[in-house]
Write an enzyme that holds these catalytic residues in place. Structure first.
Site, PDB file in Angstrom:
ATOM      1  N   SER A  33     -42.689  59.440  18.845  1.00 45.64           N
ATOM      2  CA  SER A  33     -44.033  59.344  18.303  1.00 45.64           C
ATOM      3  C   SER A  33     -44.063  58.882  17.110  1.00 45.64           C
ATOM      4  O   SER A  33     -43.664  57.464  17.042  1.00 45.64           O
ATOM      5  CB  SER A  33     -44.504  60.840  18.303  1.00 45.64           C
ATOM      6  OG  SER A  33     -45.818  61.029  18.038  1.00 45.64           O
TER       7      SER A  33
ATOM      8  N   HIS B 122     -46.779  65.267  25.632  1.00 42.95           N
ATOM      9  CA  HIS B 122     -46.385  64.603  24.445  1.00 42.95           C
ATOM     10  C   HIS B 122     -44.995  64.713  24.121  1.00 42.95           C
ATOM     11  O   HIS B 122     -44.092  63.925  23.344  1.00 42.95           O
ATOM     12  CB  HIS B 122     -47.415  64.830  23.216  1.00 42.95           C
ATOM     13  CG  HIS B 122     -47.094  63.678  21.887  1.00 42.95           C
ATOM     14  ND1 HIS B 122     -47.671  62.527  22.176  1.00 42.95           N
ATOM     15  CD2 HIS B 122     -46.580  64.077  20.694  1.00 42.95           C
ATOM     16  CE1 HIS B 122     -47.197  61.791  21.075  1.00 42.95           C
ATOM     17  NE2 HIS B 122     -46.737  62.822  20.191  1.00 42.95           N
TER      18      HIS B 122
END
Length: 259
Positions: free
Chosen positions: A106, A240
């Site tokens: 990320s 995610h």
């Protein structure tokens, strides 16, 4: 009287600074390659301990520790990804010896990318590969306004992205500790805008959770615009934070490309 600074005079300070920023997660005597891991928003170096355990002994694993979390909790946080990359670069000067690869999840993928660009501008040898996980390409940055949410909204956002950590956010003491770093890092990510045409000279491998609500496959494939050495993509089931369900496979994918 002004005293000239010799290289050996500065070595203890540099060593201390490196130990502050760069944490050894798994030493590997006689290692073939080093892997430096960059955390997500609100994350810390220790997040990558499960990954380190799954890699072969030929890979020495390090994690970057950003200020404002864990044992660096009292330090001023950095809400600018370019400046964060500069500070890490200072800690890595002189560079780690031997071949090095970067892994960023990320926000960490963008920090790693900007650090590589800085290394190349300074004439340093770039990593042998960048692994960019759960992150859209640098040129696809946008402001989702998460850092401007109130505390309740920010907690809800993060809990939705990582349901396995939702129970921790029910603890008020835990929230008070981690929320400042989360808000700081989201601010840094959402304000980041990549320099037009920015590229690195190392190959990039991207990892994508197929149910990730924040990153689309087209946004991940756009990393190809930011390397002159080629791109490949691996998909994982999950959202995610797919990594938490796939540490063994992730380690295998890294091993295949590093050894």
């Amino acid at each position: 009287m002004i005293r000239a600074t010799r290289l050996e005079d500065d070595m203890p300070a540099r060593a201390a600074d490196r130990e502050l920023w760069i944490r050894s997660l798994r030493p590997a005597p006689g290692h073939a390659v080093k892997l430096l891991c960059f955390p997500h928003a609100g994350g810390s170096a220790s997040y990558y301990v499960p990954l380190a355990r799954g890699l072969p002994e030929s890979v020495e694993v390090y994690g970057v520790q950003y200020p404002g979390r864990q044992d660096r909790f009292a330090e001023t946080m950095i809400d600018d990804l370019f400046l964060l990359a500069e500070r890490i670069h200072e800690a890595l000067t002189p560079p780690l010896d031997g071949p090095v690869a970067f892994f960023g999840h990320s926000m960490g993928a963008t920090v790693a990318f900007e650090l590589i660009r800085l290394m190349e501008r300074k004439g340093h040898t770039p990593p042998v590969r960048l692994f960019a996980s759960a992150r859209r390409a640098p040129s696809r940055s946008r402001d989702d306004g998460v850092h401007r949410l109130d505390d309740k909204g920010l907690v809800a956002e993060v809990s939705a992205l990582n349901p396995s950590a939702a129970h921790a956010f029910a603890d008020a003491d835990f929230v008070s500790i981690v929320l400042p770093a989360l808000r700081n890092d989201y601010r840094a990510v959402e304000r980041y805008r990549c320099t037009e045409g920015a590229t690195v000279s190392c190959p990039i491998t991207t990892f994508l959770g197929t149910e990730d609500p924040k990153v689309t496959e087209s946004e991940v494939r756009a990393w190809a615009e930011h390397t002159t050495a080629g791109l490949d993509l691996e998909r994982f089931s999950g959202g995610h934070f797919y990594v938490e369900d796939h540490w063994p496979r992730l380690a295998a994918e890294l091993t295949r490309r590093l050894t």
